[in-house]
Motif scaffolding. Structure first.
Motif, PDB file in Angstrom:
ATOM      1  N   PHE A 133       0.812  -1.215   0.000  1.00 37.05           N
ATOM      2  CA  PHE A 133       0.000   0.000   0.000  1.00 37.05           C
ATOM      3  C   PHE A 133       0.849   1.271   0.000  1.00 37.05           C
ATOM      4  O   PHE A 133       1.943   1.309   0.548  1.00 37.05           O
ATOM      5  CB  PHE A 133      -0.913   0.019   1.239  1.00 37.05           C
ATOM      6  CG  PHE A 133      -1.805  -1.182   1.336  1.00 37.05           C
ATOM      7  CD1 PHE A 133      -2.919  -1.305   0.531  1.00 37.05           C
ATOM      8  CD2 PHE A 133      -1.508  -2.214   2.213  1.00 37.05           C
ATOM      9  CE1 PHE A 133      -3.729  -2.424   0.602  1.00 37.05           C
ATOM     10  CE2 PHE A 133      -2.312  -3.340   2.296  1.00 37.05           C
ATOM     11  CZ  PHE A 133      -3.430  -3.440   1.487  1.00 37.05           C
ATOM     12  N   THR A 134       0.288   2.306  -0.624  1.00 36.46           N
ATOM     13  CA  THR A 134       0.877   3.642  -0.648  1.00 36.46           C
ATOM     14  C   THR A 134      -0.014   4.571   0.171  1.00 36.46           C
ATOM     15  O   THR A 134      -1.236   4.499   0.093  1.00 36.46           O
ATOM     16  CB  THR A 134       0.973   4.166  -2.098  1.00 36.46           C
ATOM     17  OG1 THR A 134       1.774   3.267  -2.863  1.00 36.46           O
ATOM     18  CG2 THR A 134       1.585   5.555  -2.134  1.00 36.46           C
ATOM     19  N   LEU A 135       0.614   5.435   0.933  1.00 29.66           N
ATOM     20  CA  LEU A 135      -0.135   6.340   1.804  1.00 29.66           C
ATOM     21  C   LEU A 135      -0.888   7.386   0.983  1.00 29.66           C
ATOM     22  O   LEU A 135      -0.318   8.051   0.125  1.00 29.66           O
ATOM     23  CB  LEU A 135       0.834   7.038   2.763  1.00 29.66           C
ATOM     24  CG  LEU A 135       0.230   7.853   3.895  1.00 29.66           C
ATOM     25  CD1 LEU A 135      -0.565   6.960   4.835  1.00 29.66           C
ATOM     26  CD2 LEU A 135       1.341   8.566   4.665  1.00 29.66           C
ATOM     27  N   SER A 136      -2.176   7.523   1.255  1.00 30.63           N
ATOM     28  CA  SER A 136      -2.973   8.590   0.648  1.00 30.63           C
ATOM     29  C   SER A 136      -3.158   9.737   1.632  1.00 30.63           C
ATOM     30  O   SER A 136      -3.054  10.904   1.269  1.00 30.63           O
ATOM     31  CB  SER A 136      -4.337   8.043   0.211  1.00 30.63           C
ATOM     32  OG  SER A 136      -5.145   9.070  -0.328  1.00 30.63           O
ATOM     33  N   SER A 137      -3.453   9.400   2.893  1.00 36.72           N
ATOM     34  CA  SER A 137      -3.545  10.407   3.951  1.00 36.72           C
ATOM     35  C   SER A 137      -3.093   9.777   5.264  1.00 36.72           C
ATOM     36  O   SER A 137      -3.773   8.885   5.782  1.00 36.72           O
ATOM     37  CB  SER A 137      -4.970  10.932   4.093  1.00 36.72           C
ATOM     38  OG  SER A 137      -5.092  11.725   5.262  1.00 36.72           O
ATOM     39  N   LEU A 138      -1.952  10.234   5.787  1.00 33.93           N
ATOM     40  CA  LEU A 138      -1.459   9.710   7.054  1.00 33.93           C
ATOM     41  C   LEU A 138      -2.422  10.034   8.187  1.00 33.93           C
ATOM     42  O   LEU A 138      -2.757   9.174   9.003  1.00 33.93           O
ATOM     43  CB  LEU A 138      -0.077  10.301   7.354  1.00 33.93           C
ATOM     44  CG  LEU A 138       0.508   9.968   8.723  1.00 33.93           C
ATOM     45  CD1 LEU A 138       0.710   8.472   8.881  1.00 33.93           C
ATOM     46  CD2 LEU A 138       1.827  10.714   8.933  1.00 33.93           C
ATOM     47  N   GLN A 139      -2.883  11.278   8.242  1.00 32.49           N
ATOM     48  CA  GLN A 139      -3.741  11.702   9.344  1.00 32.49           C
ATOM     49  C   GLN A 139      -5.040  10.910   9.389  1.00 32.49           C
ATOM     50  O   GLN A 139      -5.542  10.567  10.457  1.00 32.49           O
ATOM     51  CB  GLN A 139      -4.037  13.199   9.239  1.00 32.49           C
ATOM     52  CG  GLN A 139      -4.808  13.756  10.419  1.00 32.49           C
ATOM     53  CD  GLN A 139      -4.975  15.262  10.336  1.00 32.49           C
ATOM     54  OE1 GLN A 139      -4.665  15.885   9.324  1.00 32.49           O
ATOM     55  NE2 GLN A 139      -5.467  15.867  11.402  1.00 32.49           N
ATOM     56  N   GLN A 140      -5.593  10.604   8.204  1.00 33.25           N
ATOM     57  CA  GLN A 140      -6.884   9.915   8.156  1.00 33.25           C
ATOM     58  C   GLN A 140      -6.749   8.406   7.979  1.00 33.25           C
ATOM     59  O   GLN A 140      -7.760   7.705   7.891  1.00 33.25           O
ATOM     60  CB  GLN A 140      -7.744  10.497   7.025  1.00 33.25           C
ATOM     61  CG  GLN A 140      -7.814  12.006   6.989  1.00 33.25           C
ATOM     62  CD  GLN A 140      -8.221  12.647   8.311  1.00 33.25           C
ATOM     63  OE1 GLN A 140      -8.785  11.982   9.176  1.00 33.25           O
ATOM     64  NE2 GLN A 140      -7.935  13.937   8.475  1.00 33.25           N
ATOM     65  N   ARG A 141      -5.526   7.904   7.894  1.00 37.69           N
ATOM     66  CA  ARG A 141      -5.252   6.467   7.774  1.00 37.69           C
ATOM     67  C   ARG A 141      -5.921   5.856   6.544  1.00 37.69           C
ATOM     68  O   ARG A 141      -6.609   4.836   6.624  1.00 37.69           O
ATOM     69  CB  ARG A 141      -5.695   5.725   9.041  1.00 37.69           C
ATOM     70  CG  ARG A 141      -5.044   6.213  10.333  1.00 37.69           C
ATOM     71  CD  ARG A 141      -3.530   6.001  10.329  1.00 37.69           C
ATOM     72  NE  ARG A 141      -2.969   6.126  11.657  1.00 37.69           N
ATOM     73  CZ  ARG A 141      -2.404   7.237  12.144  1.00 37.69           C
ATOM     74  NH1 ARG A 141      -2.339   8.330  11.395  1.00 37.69           N
ATOM     75  NH2 ARG A 141      -1.905   7.256  13.366  1.00 37.69           N
ATOM     76  N   ILE A 142      -5.712   6.493   5.401  1.00 37.92           N
ATOM     77  CA  ILE A 142      -6.254   6.002   4.143  1.00 37.92           C
ATOM     78  C   ILE A 142      -5.100   5.686   3.205  1.00 37.92           C
ATOM     79  O   ILE A 142      -4.171   6.489   3.036  1.00 37.92           O
ATOM     80  CB  ILE A 142      -7.218   7.028   3.505  1.00 37.92           C
ATOM     81  CG1 ILE A 142      -8.427   7.232   4.432  1.00 37.92           C
ATOM     82  CG2 ILE A 142      -7.691   6.535   2.135  1.00 37.92           C
ATOM     83  CD1 ILE A 142      -9.410   8.286   3.952  1.00 37.92           C
ATOM     84  N   TYR A 143      -5.149   4.509   2.597  1.00 41.07           N
ATOM     85  CA  TYR A 143      -4.074   4.011   1.756  1.00 41.07           C
ATOM     86  C   TYR A 143      -4.633   3.580   0.393  1.00 41.07           C
ATOM     87  O   TYR A 143      -5.808   3.261   0.268  1.00 41.07           O
ATOM     88  CB  TYR A 143      -3.388   2.809   2.412  1.00 41.07           C
ATOM     89  CG  TYR A 143      -2.774   3.125   3.754  1.00 41.07           C
ATOM     90  CD1 TYR A 143      -1.421   3.409   3.887  1.00 41.07           C
ATOM     91  CD2 TYR A 143      -3.569   3.156   4.914  1.00 41.07           C
ATOM     92  CE1 TYR A 143      -0.871   3.708   5.120  1.00 41.07           C
ATOM     93  CE2 TYR A 143      -3.023   3.447   6.155  1.00 41.07           C
ATOM     94  CZ  TYR A 143      -1.677   3.730   6.242  1.00 41.07           C
ATOM     95  OH  TYR A 143      -1.129   4.029   7.474  1.00 41.07           O
ATOM     96  N   THR A 144      -3.743   3.574  -0.603  1.00 39.51           N
ATOM     97  CA  THR A 144      -4.116   3.047  -1.912  1.00 39.51           C
ATOM     98  C   THR A 144      -3.294   1.793  -2.191  1.00 39.51           C
ATOM     99  O   THR A 144      -2.196   1.619  -1.660  1.00 39.51           O
ATOM    100  CB  THR A 144      -3.848   4.070  -3.034  1.00 39.51           C
ATOM    101  OG1 THR A 144      -2.462   4.450  -2.994  1.00 39.51           O
ATOM    102  CG2 THR A 144      -4.706   5.290  -2.867  1.00 39.51           C
ATOM    103  N   LYS A 145      -3.813   0.940  -3.031  1.00 39.16           N
ATOM    104  CA  LYS A 145      -3.090  -0.268  -3.423  1.00 39.16           C
ATOM    105  C   LYS A 145      -1.868   0.095  -4.242  1.00 39.16           C
ATOM    106  O   LYS A 145      -1.959   0.877  -5.182  1.00 39.16           O
ATOM    107  CB  LYS A 145      -4.023  -1.187  -4.214  1.00 39.16           C
ATOM    108  CG  LYS A 145      -3.391  -2.508  -4.633  1.00 39.16           C
ATOM    109  CD  LYS A 145      -4.427  -3.403  -5.273  1.00 39.16           C
ATOM    110  CE  LYS A 145      -3.808  -4.720  -5.726  1.00 39.16           C
ATOM    111  NZ  LYS A 145      -4.822  -5.653  -6.272  1.00 39.16           N
ATOM    112  N   THR A 146      -0.722  -0.448  -3.891  1.00 41.06           N
ATOM    113  CA  THR A 146       0.526  -0.168  -4.625  1.00 41.06           C
ATOM    114  C   THR A 146       0.496  -0.871  -5.974  1.00 41.06           C
ATOM    115  O   THR A 146       0.233  -2.068  -6.024  1.00 41.06           O
ATOM    116  CB  THR A 146       1.738  -0.654  -3.810  1.00 41.06           C
ATOM    117  OG1 THR A 146       1.756   0.050  -2.573  1.00 41.06           O
ATOM    118  CG2 THR A 146       3.017  -0.399  -4.551  1.00 41.06           C
TER     119      THR A 146
END
Length: 270
Positions: A257-270
């Protein structure tokens, strides 16, 4: 990294539950499990693991009571409101833009507990995209290992305390009062397929555009987390998003996974 044996007597309990009761708790953190076991044991006035093992062997209903203590389902509508606002403003438009006009949007709420988060998501989507769009395009799946919690989620019925954090306009728009209960929007409710699902044993769903699993991974060992995250990776579509809880941070999973938003803990598939 292999988890050290916490206590031979405790491991014997886990072995009994796994092989005699079909309840595999070995992937959970030992410190968390031991606290929950001890809480249950105090309630029935047992002070050691050997005695509790004997109690389990002679009381076939006891595993259900134990699991109710272990699988604590704490959730709520719009919990961590900023994260949901970010999801609506930044993530949902990206998902819509990545899909063709006639393609379904597939959502999986893993570890859905009593359902508040999956209904929060449907309200958010209905507000952003309209109820008709949701009815035509959204495919929603809600799963949990806890059969009792899943039954509660399916009922979509909540008391006054459980809806206390809901904005009044959303409560009025998406819930119908029935006596002392508040029942979720019937048409949107029909979009959800509910299934019992064990993240450690059952295969993942496929082609998921948004996977919500908040404050679930934190109860598992690192090895179990790796296993579950590999299933989540397989479940997500190429542009899929993973939405975790505030207590969960993926530090060593860049292969997934790649970080989309650290603060909101949302990731995208690498």
């Amino acid at each position: 990294m292999t988890q050290p044996v916490a206590n031979p007597e405790f491991e014997a309990l886990l072995d009994h539950l796994k092989h005699k009761q079909g309840c595999d708790l070995t992937g959970y953190k030992r410190s968390t499990l031991m606290r929950r076991f001890q809480h249950r044991m105090r309630n029935i006035r047992i002070d050691n693991y050997q005695s509790y093992l004997k109690y389990l062997q002679y009381h076939p209903e006891e595993p259900n009571f134990l699991l109710n203590d272990i699988l604590i389902n704490f959730t709520g509508f719009f919990r961590d409101g900023n994260a949901w606002a970010y999801l609506a403003a930044e993530i949902v438009p990206q998902i819509i833009a990545s899909k063709k006009a006639d393609e379904p949007i597939r959502i999986w709420s893993a570890g859905c507990a009593s359902g508040q988060e999956v209904y929060t998501l449907l309200m958010l989507l209905a507000e952003e995209l309209g109820v008709e769009f949701c009815l035509q395009r959204i495919q929603c799946y809600a799963t949990d290992v806890d059969a009792e919690a899943l039954q509660q989620a399916q009922k979509a019925s909540y008391n006054a305390f459980e809806i206390i954090n809901l904005p009044s306009n959303l409560l009025e728009k998406y819930f119908e009062k029935d006596g002392e209960a508040y029942i979720f929007h019937q048409e949107l409710h029909r979009l959800i397929t509910f299934n019992q699902h064990d993240l450690m044993k059952d295969p993942p769903l496929q082609a998921v555009d948004l996977l919500i699993c908040r404050n679930v991974l934190m109860y598992f060992t690192l090895e179990a987390q790796e296993f579950i995250l590999s299933h989540f990776y397989a479940a997500l579509s190429n542009l899929g998003f993973l939405f975790l809880g505030r207590a969960e941070l993926l530090v060593h999973h860049r292969q997934f996974f790649t970080l989309s938003s650290l603060q909101q803990r949302i990731y995208t598939k690498t």
